[in-house]
Design a protein around this motif. Structure first.
Motif, PDB file in Angstrom:
ATOM      1  N   VAL A   1      12.032  -1.471 -29.206  1.00 14.83           N
ATOM      2  CA  VAL A   1      12.886  -0.994 -30.581  1.00 14.83           C
ATOM      3  C   VAL A   1      13.627   0.077 -30.004  1.00 14.83           C
ATOM      4  CG1 VAL A   1      12.407  -0.418 -32.804  1.00 14.83           C
ATOM      5  CG2 VAL A   1      10.619  -1.909 -31.730  1.00 14.83           C
TER       6      VAL A   1
ATOM      7  N   VAL B   1      12.730   0.351 -40.238  1.00 15.38           N
ATOM      8  CA  VAL B   1      12.574  -0.513 -39.327  1.00 15.38           C
ATOM      9  C   VAL B   1      11.453  -1.748 -39.635  1.00 15.38           C
ATOM     10  CG1 VAL B   1      11.376  -1.071 -36.933  1.00 15.38           C
ATOM     11  CG2 VAL B   1      13.007   0.895 -37.289  1.00 15.38           C
TER      12      VAL B   1
ATOM     13  N   ILE C   1       5.199  -1.643 -28.479  1.00 15.90           N
ATOM     14  CA  ILE C   1       6.359  -1.399 -28.939  1.00 15.90           C
ATOM     15  C   ILE C   1       6.732   0.172 -28.069  1.00 15.90           C
ATOM     16  CG2 ILE C   1       8.059  -0.554 -30.317  1.00 15.90           C
ATOM     17  CD1 ILE C   1       6.685  -2.139 -32.573  1.00 15.90           C
TER      18      ILE C   1
END
Lengths: 217, 476
Positions: free
Chosen positions: B172, B191, B205
């Motif tokens: 991300v 997000v 992530i």
């Protein structure tokens, strides 16, 4: 853990998305120090009013989940808190199998540790099952829509010709089929763990994990 | 051992460094460097050990505290007998199994995810677990940290290992020019709102990009903390000079030459050039505004100058139903302005936002202002250390003189396992992580916001832009 090979049971439907573990077992019931007796608190704030009387507005208020052992529900079931109490509550209520398009990771793990089989199915399959259960009518304790889940064959079927196959991690499948205690299983790896610790693992809390360097250089 | 060749991601590096066993078609047996324990998810695990006659394999890699149940007015008076029992049982278990415990008398006590980093137990490259989903917080240091259930707690206590299937990786990438008013909390809420609360499922992530690089450790912890709200197994940030500066001098961090040595090694903890992720997301913060959630999961949020959505705007029938049901539970109207939502409670606390920077940020809004009459506002520091630091800076006086309650550390109103509960039908601006139905009390309505936004809501009695309040364009 109670083994699970082939299971036939009534299906209860909870057609909602993102059912979180705070709903499955609300926080006021997390203070017990036992693993048992959580079934009575399953979906408590949905099933009961604040005064403890049953909420007839809830999907199961008409008794449609009475006697059910297979739960059919929506995407991302079990999201949120890691509380294993959620799996304990479902199991204690009588559920052995949960069918949904997807599950949250920690909840998914917790199910297997408690003899509950979560099966992720394509969304179309779940939608088809939702339709079939609705068509069959909710019914009470002894009626309703039943399915058979065969973990050995990895198939789900009913008496009317429905048959769907499903995927399951082979290691988890074996543990569930044989009802294995996985701590006992891991302890058979003692030599490997000891060897690993000798070579790499921190000897004290503040020590670096030395293997990092070996691999990264 | 099954290991990847060629360039590797940070997650893959940490993973492979901890494989005790790895065979085709099976999960890996992963070694755990640090196991954090608290009172709610551990009693059944210790009981399991006792019943099987097993010991804790590495008490020296285990650290316990009590946080979930602890009353924050007077922690020593636990009126709930079941909560008191759970606290007592943790004390007994730690004694029996020789585990270090930061108990209520300890200056180290606090929320488990606040004290781990604070004590320097949390370090880059470690595998860290705890029976709590917000263990992802520790990923801010470049550790692989994830929440586990009670059976796994028992498994780690007995073996110091876990069977885990290798996660998928996701990047991300947070890019753009970060507006001054936009906090780490706003970014992570943004997000999740943009990608949905399940987008991280099955993945770890790695947060990357200049916006992350320029964040403080506290901010990175807020972001990683909320990665579980995206469904991710964990979230992490590669360590850098900011990380090392935070760690230096902390109790369990090596010092002197050992620290210099550690830094050199920690610098290798980054994703290799050319390594690929299973999934990549880019999120631009340039046009972002302060966020407020309107619904019953962390993805149901919008800008402070936005509106509650109309269910019919949603794509699927099930999403339309979920939206309508959330709006009904929250007692809102579709199309209503977020700034018209009035609140009765404010909670500044939790493992997401109860660190010293969070309190400083909130205090900067509160200073010289007064809590709106009728609003009950709580500040619950994340740990004893945070509380002492805040008091040394005079922040407690800022809050108290404005009408806030200044409490003792604990999880408190984030999940209402202690007496800090929001009554049915009432509304709370909360710096915590979950706005699920009933999370802060049966029938309670939770809106997730940043510390600055929670402080502004306490003053105005409704949601307003903290930035605007600082610019004094809003008269409360």
């Amino acid at each position: 853990m109670e083994p699970l090979r082939r299971h036939r049971g009534k299906v209860a439907v909870l057609d909602r998305l993102n059912v979180d573990t705070d709903q499955i077992i609300p926080k006021q019931f997390l203070k017990r120090v036992e693993r048992s007796g959580f079934g009575q608190f399953l979906f408590y704030d949905w099933r009961f009013h604040a005064d403890g009387t049953p909420n007839p507005q809830f999907e199961w208020g008409n008794g449609s989940a009475d006697g059910a052992s297979i739960l059919l529900t929506g995407e991302n079931f079990g999201c949120g808190s890691s509380r294993e109490h959620a799996a304990w509550a479902l199991s204690d209520f009588g559920f052995r199998v949960i069918l949904a398009p997807s599950f949250a990771d920690i909840f998914f793990n917790n199910c297997f540790k408690n003899g509950v089989l979560p099966i992720a199915l394509p969304k179309e399959t779940v939608d088809r099952l939702f339709a079939q259960v609705k068509a069959a009518g909710d019914g009470g304790q002894d009626s309703g829509y039943a399915l058979t889940v065969d973990l050995e064959q990895q198939t789900i079927y009913n008496d009317n010709g429905l048959e769907v196959s499903f995927d399951v991690d082979p290691f988890r499948r074996k543990c569930l089929l044989e009802g294995l205690d996985d701590i006992g299983l891991t302890m058979q790896w003692e030599d490997r763990i000891a060897e690993f610790e000798k070579k790499y693992a921190p000897r004290e809390r503040y020590e670096l994990f030395s293997n990092c360097y070996l691999n990264f250089e | 051992m099954l290991q990847k060749t060629g360039p590797k991601t940070l997650v893959e590096k940490i993973w492979e460094a901890h494989q005790v066993a790895s065979e085709e078609g099976k999960p890996d047996l992963l070694y755990i460097d640090l196991h954090l324990v608290h009172e709610v998810t551990s009693p059944q695990a210790f009981e399991g050990l006792r019943l099987a006659g097993r010991k804790v394999r590495r008490p020296d890699l285990t650290y316990a505290t009590m946080d979930h149940n602890v009353p924050t007015d007077n922690p020593f008076v636990v009126n709930d007998p079941i909560a008191a029992k759970q606290i007592a049982v943790l004390e007994e278990n730690c004694k029996e199994f020789a585990i270090d415990l930061a108990d209520l008398n300890s200056s180290a006590q606090g929320i488990v995810h606040v004290i781990g980093p604070e004590l320097g137990l949390t370090q880059p490259g470690k595998t860290i677990v705890c029976g709590d989903s917000h263990t992802s917080t520790h990923g801010a240091f470049g550790a692989l940290a994830f929440g586990i259930g009670t059976s796994e707690v028992e498994h780690v206590l007995a073996t110091q290992c876990l069977w885990q299937s290798k996660p998928k990786t996701m990047q991300v990438n947070i890019v753009g020019e970060r507006p001054h008013s936009v906090s780490a909390k706003d970014i992570v809420l943004g997000v999740i709102a943009a990608n949905g609360i399940g987008f991280g499922t099955g993945h770890v992530i790695e947060f990357t990009g200049d916006v992350i690089r320029s964040m403080t450790m506290e901010e990175r912890m807020t972001v990683c903390n909320m990665s579980i709200e995206a469904g991710a197994r964990a979230g992490l940030v590669a360590p850098d000079e900011t990380t090392f500066a935070y760690l230096e001098g902390r109790r369990f961090v090596p010092s002197g030459d050992a620290f210099e040595f550690a830094k050199e090694k920690w610098r290798t903890l980054r994703t290799d050039e050319g390594a690929t992720y299973d999934k990549e997301i880019v999120f631009d913060v340039t046009a972002m505004k302060e966020q407020v959630t309107w619904g019953t999961n962390p993805g149901m949020g919008t800008d402070v100058d936005g509106r509650v959505p109309y269910p019919e705007e949603m794509e699927s029938e099930s999403a339309r139903r979920a939206t309508a049901s959330a709006i009904a539970y929250m007692g809102l109207e579709p199309g209503m302005r977020i700034q018209d939502i009035e609140i009765q409670h404010v909670f500044i606390g939790s493992c997401t936002n109860a660190r010293i920077e969070d309190l400083r940020m909130a205090a900067s809004i509160v200073r010289g202002r007064t809590v709106k009459p009728g609003v009950r506002a709580l500040v619950v520091p994340g740990s004893k250390q945070v509380k002492l630091q805040a008091e040394a800076e005079g922040l407690d006086e800022v809050f108290k003189s404005a009408g806030f309650e200044w409490r003792e550390p604990g999880c408190s109103m984030c999940l209402g396992m202690n007496p800090d509960i929001v009554p049915e039908g009432e509304r709370c601006a909360s710096t915590s992580n979950r706005n699920f139905e009933g999370r802060q009390g049966r029938g309670a309505r939770t809106h997730l916001v940043s510390p600055a936004m929670a402080a502004a809501a306490a003053i105005a009695g409704r949601f307003v832009s903290a930035k605007a309040m600082l610019e004094e364009s809003i008269v409360s």
